[in-house]
Design a protein around this motif. Sequence first.
Motif, PDB file in Angstrom:
ATOM      1  N   GLU A 128       0.821  -1.214   0.000  1.00 48.32           N
ATOM      2  CA  GLU A 128       0.000   0.000   0.000  1.00 48.32           C
ATOM      3  C   GLU A 128       0.856   1.267   0.000  1.00 48.32           C
ATOM      4  O   GLU A 128       0.544   2.234  -0.698  1.00 48.32           O
ATOM      5  CB  GLU A 128      -0.916   0.007   1.223  1.00 48.32           C
ATOM      6  CG  GLU A 128      -2.020  -1.042   1.168  1.00 48.32           C
ATOM      7  CD  GLU A 128      -2.812  -1.093   2.463  1.00 48.32           C
ATOM      8  OE1 GLU A 128      -2.423  -0.376   3.419  1.00 48.32           O
ATOM      9  OE2 GLU A 128      -3.796  -1.851   2.525  1.00 48.32           O
ATOM     10  N   GLN A 129       1.919   1.262   0.792  1.00 46.20           N
ATOM     11  CA  GLN A 129       2.719   2.469   0.981  1.00 46.20           C
ATOM     12  C   GLN A 129       3.824   2.648  -0.062  1.00 46.20           C
ATOM     13  O   GLN A 129       4.206   3.778  -0.365  1.00 46.20           O
ATOM     14  CB  GLN A 129       3.364   2.440   2.387  1.00 46.20           C
ATOM     15  CG  GLN A 129       2.373   2.387   3.530  1.00 46.20           C
ATOM     16  CD  GLN A 129       1.620   3.697   3.698  1.00 46.20           C
ATOM     17  OE1 GLN A 129       2.178   4.774   3.511  1.00 46.20           O
ATOM     18  NE2 GLN A 129       0.346   3.617   4.054  1.00 46.20           N
ATOM     19  N   CYS A 130       4.344   1.526  -0.594  1.00 46.96           N
ATOM     20  CA  CYS A 130       5.530   1.613  -1.458  1.00 46.96           C
ATOM     21  C   CYS A 130       5.359   0.925  -2.812  1.00 46.96           C
ATOM     22  O   CYS A 130       6.288   0.947  -3.627  1.00 46.96           O
ATOM     23  CB  CYS A 130       6.738   0.970  -0.764  1.00 46.96           C
ATOM     24  SG  CYS A 130       7.082   1.564   0.894  1.00 46.96           S
ATOM     25  N   GLY A 131       4.217   0.302  -3.053  1.00 42.54           N
ATOM     26  CA  GLY A 131       4.088  -0.556  -4.222  1.00 42.54           C
ATOM     27  C   GLY A 131       3.715   0.121  -5.525  1.00 42.54           C
ATOM     28  O   GLY A 131       3.723  -0.515  -6.576  1.00 42.54           O
ATOM     29  N   ARG A 132       3.402   1.402  -5.509  1.00 39.40           N
ATOM     30  CA  ARG A 132       2.981   2.067  -6.745  1.00 39.40           C
ATOM     31  C   ARG A 132       4.187   2.308  -7.663  1.00 39.40           C
ATOM     32  O   ARG A 132       5.197   2.891  -7.236  1.00 39.40           O
ATOM     33  CB  ARG A 132       2.308   3.396  -6.426  1.00 39.40           C
ATOM     34  CG  ARG A 132       1.795   4.133  -7.669  1.00 39.40           C
ATOM     35  CD  ARG A 132       1.013   5.370  -7.275  1.00 39.40           C
ATOM     36  NE  ARG A 132      -0.198   5.020  -6.525  1.00 39.40           N
ATOM     37  CZ  ARG A 132      -1.050   5.897  -6.027  1.00 39.40           C
ATOM     38  NH1 ARG A 132      -0.806   7.196  -6.178  1.00 39.40           N
ATOM     39  NH2 ARG A 132      -2.122   5.500  -5.365  1.00 39.40           N
ATOM     40  N   PRO A 133       4.126   1.881  -8.937  1.00 40.37           N
ATOM     41  CA  PRO A 133       5.239   2.108  -9.878  1.00 40.37           C
ATOM     42  C   PRO A 133       5.507   3.594 -10.069  1.00 40.37           C
ATOM     43  O   PRO A 133       4.606   4.428  -9.953  1.00 40.37           O
ATOM     44  CB  PRO A 133       4.751   1.460 -11.179  1.00 40.37           C
ATOM     45  CG  PRO A 133       3.688   0.498 -10.758  1.00 40.37           C
ATOM     46  CD  PRO A 133       3.022   1.117  -9.558  1.00 40.37           C
ATOM     47  N   PHE A 134       6.750   3.927 -10.364  1.00 38.30           N
ATOM     48  CA  PHE A 134       7.117   5.318 -10.609  1.00 38.30           C
ATOM     49  C   PHE A 134       8.138   5.385 -11.744  1.00 38.30           C
ATOM     50  O   PHE A 134       8.704   4.368 -12.158  1.00 38.30           O
ATOM     51  CB  PHE A 134       7.652   5.991  -9.335  1.00 38.30           C
ATOM     52  CG  PHE A 134       8.855   5.316  -8.722  1.00 38.30           C
ATOM     53  CD1 PHE A 134      10.133   5.822  -8.920  1.00 38.30           C
ATOM     54  CD2 PHE A 134       8.709   4.185  -7.928  1.00 38.30           C
ATOM     55  CE1 PHE A 134      11.243   5.221  -8.345  1.00 38.30           C
ATOM     56  CE2 PHE A 134       9.818   3.566  -7.344  1.00 38.30           C
ATOM     57  CZ  PHE A 134      11.084   4.089  -7.552  1.00 38.30           C
ATOM     58  N   THR A 135       8.350   6.570 -12.258  1.00 41.33           N
ATOM     59  CA  THR A 135       9.246   6.779 -13.397  1.00 41.33           C
ATOM     60  C   THR A 135      10.447   7.609 -12.967  1.00 41.33           C
ATOM     61  O   THR A 135      10.311   8.583 -12.223  1.00 41.33           O
ATOM     62  CB  THR A 135       8.511   7.495 -14.547  1.00 41.33           C
ATOM     63  OG1 THR A 135       7.394   6.698 -14.960  1.00 41.33           O
ATOM     64  CG2 THR A 135       9.446   7.694 -15.740  1.00 41.33           C
ATOM     65  N   VAL A 136      11.614   7.208 -13.433  1.00 38.66           N
ATOM     66  CA  VAL A 136      12.845   7.955 -13.165  1.00 38.66           C
ATOM     67  C   VAL A 136      13.487   8.290 -14.502  1.00 38.66           C
ATOM     68  O   VAL A 136      13.620   7.423 -15.372  1.00 38.66           O
ATOM     69  CB  VAL A 136      13.833   7.137 -12.308  1.00 38.66           C
ATOM     70  CG1 VAL A 136      15.116   7.931 -12.064  1.00 38.66           C
ATOM     71  CG2 VAL A 136      13.200   6.736 -10.981  1.00 38.66           C
ATOM     72  N   CYS A 137      13.878   9.533 -14.674  1.00 42.92           N
ATOM     73  CA  CYS A 137      14.544   9.960 -15.904  1.00 42.92           C
ATOM     74  C   CYS A 137      16.037  10.124 -15.646  1.00 42.92           C
ATOM     75  O   CYS A 137      16.450  10.713 -14.637  1.00 42.92           O
ATOM     76  CB  CYS A 137      13.976  11.284 -16.385  1.00 42.92           C
ATOM     77  SG  CYS A 137      12.239  11.193 -16.887  1.00 42.92           S
ATOM     78  N   GLU A 138      16.815   9.590 -16.546  1.00 47.57           N
ATOM     79  CA  GLU A 138      18.268   9.750 -16.494  1.00 47.57           C
ATOM     80  C   GLU A 138      18.736  10.023 -17.915  1.00 47.57           C
ATOM     81  O   GLU A 138      18.644   9.171 -18.794  1.00 47.57           O
ATOM     82  CB  GLU A 138      18.944   8.498 -15.932  1.00 47.57           C
ATOM     83  CG  GLU A 138      20.460   8.496 -16.003  1.00 47.57           C
ATOM     84  CD  GLU A 138      21.089   9.699 -15.308  1.00 47.57           C
ATOM     85  OE1 GLU A 138      22.114  10.186 -15.832  1.00 47.57           O
ATOM     86  OE2 GLU A 138      20.571  10.151 -14.257  1.00 47.57           O
ATOM     87  N   GLY A 139      19.238  11.247 -18.131  1.00 44.55           N
ATOM     88  CA  GLY A 139      19.577  11.647 -19.488  1.00 44.55           C
ATOM     89  C   GLY A 139      18.304  11.723 -20.322  1.00 44.55           C
ATOM     90  O   GLY A 139      17.308  12.314 -19.920  1.00 44.55           O
ATOM     91  N   LYS A 140      18.318  11.094 -21.474  1.00 46.08           N
ATOM     92  CA  LYS A 140      17.151  11.071 -22.350  1.00 46.08           C
ATOM     93  C   LYS A 140      16.297   9.820 -22.153  1.00 46.08           C
ATOM     94  O   LYS A 140      15.289   9.634 -22.833  1.00 46.08           O
ATOM     95  CB  LYS A 140      17.600  11.160 -23.812  1.00 46.08           C
ATOM     96  CG  LYS A 140      18.320  12.459 -24.157  1.00 46.08           C
ATOM     97  CD  LYS A 140      18.736  12.478 -25.618  1.00 46.08           C
ATOM     98  CE  LYS A 140      19.463  13.769 -25.969  1.00 46.08           C
ATOM     99  NZ  LYS A 140      19.884  13.789 -27.403  1.00 46.08           N
TER     100      LYS A 140
END
Length: 386
Positions: free
Chosen positions: A185-197
Motif C-alpha cells: 500500500e505504501q511503497c508498491g505504486r510504480p514510478f518513473t525515473v529519468c536519467e539523461g534522455k
Amino acid sequence: MKRNNKILDWLDRVAEPSESQVDTLKRIVQNKTKAKQFLKIITQNPRDNKPAYRQIRSFFPVCSDWHQWLWGYNRAYVDFMNGLFQQADCVADILKVIPNLSPWTLEQKFDKVIVGKIPGCFGSEKSFLSLIQKIRKSGVVRTFKHIKKLECRLPDFKKAFPAVQKIDWWNFSARSDFLWQLMREQCGRPFTVCEGKQKYHVSFLCNPFSNKMVFQVKVSDKQTFILKMAPYAFLTTCNERVRKEHEALAIRPDSIYSDALLEFYLKLNRCPHAPDILYYRYDYEVALYAMETGKPLPFSKKGFDFYTFNTQIIPDSIRLGIYMNDINAGNFMISDKDGAIKIIDIGHATFANPLTPGVPGITFMMGNLCGRDYMSINGVLDVEDV
C-alpha cells in the motif's frame, strides 16, 4: 585407473611404483612444487572437489594420520591461495575459485570492488550509477525507510499505523501478512525515473523481511531488469565506524554483497542453475540482474527437505559447493530460456567445498538466518569423538 575425476586422476599419474596412496599424498604436500600442481588441479576443478575429498579420506584408516595430513595440506593450501589472491587482476579471477571473500580484503586489494558490466541499454556506468542514486532518493524509498525505522519501536509503529493493533504482533504469520500488505500500500505504486534522455519505469518489489530493496526496472518493452540495493550507499568512508557498518552489512546473511558473490561464483563456473547476475558494485551496494522469465517450480504442500532439494533439484550447485538453505518456492524458477531450474534469489546459502576451505585473512563464513543449517549440524559427523 580412470575415475572421471581430474583430481584423483592426477594423483594416479604422479604416484610412484610400489608407493601407497597415503605415502603419495604425504610426499605431495611436503614438496612445494608438487603441492602447487596439486592445488592448481583442485582449484580448476571445483566439481571434483567433494568426490576427491571423500576418496582421499578413505585412504587413511587411522583418524590421527588423516588429520596430520590435513594439517600439512592446509598449510600448503593457505600459501597457494595467498599467492593466487596476490596474482589476481580483478575480483572475478579469485571469485571463480571461492565465493566467501571478505569485503575488506577485496577493497584493500582492488580498491573498487566491481564484478561484471553494465548492459549498453543503460548508457555508461556513470549514467547507471546516477539512476541508482535517483531511485534511492525517491519518495518510495523514503517511505520504506520510515516504515523500517518505526518497526524497531513498536509503540511508535502502532501510532503511525493503528491497524497493527488488531493483530497479534508476535504471531509471525499475522505480522507477515500485515507488513506485506502495508508495504504494498505504501511503497508498491510504480514510478518513473529519468536519467539523461532515457525513462525508466520502476516498481518496488516490497519484501518486509529483507535488509535489501528489490526493484523491477523496465528500460523498454523488451528489456526488464531486477535491481537489488541497500537503502543507502557508502560512497565516502569518513571514519572507521562507517567502514565497519558497511562491512557488517556486507557479511550479514542474505546481503546484496554475499548473494552477489555466490551468484557470480556459480555464473563464472557455468552452473545452469545460476541467475543471470550482470553487475555488482560494493561502494554503491547495488547488484543488477537480467529478469528471468519462466514457470514456477512446483512445490508440494510439504515442500522439499534439504537433502532431496539440493541433490536432485539443483545438483550442479552442490557440485560446486553451494547449498541452498532458504528452500522457498519464490526463490526458484524453471527458465523459459533453457528449461533449467534457476536460483533467482540465493538467500542464505552455504558454501562448503572441503578441499578449498576458508583462508585466514581472505575469507569469512557465510551467514544463515533460516534457522537450521544442515551443513553445520551434519558436518560434525566427520569429527570423531575422543
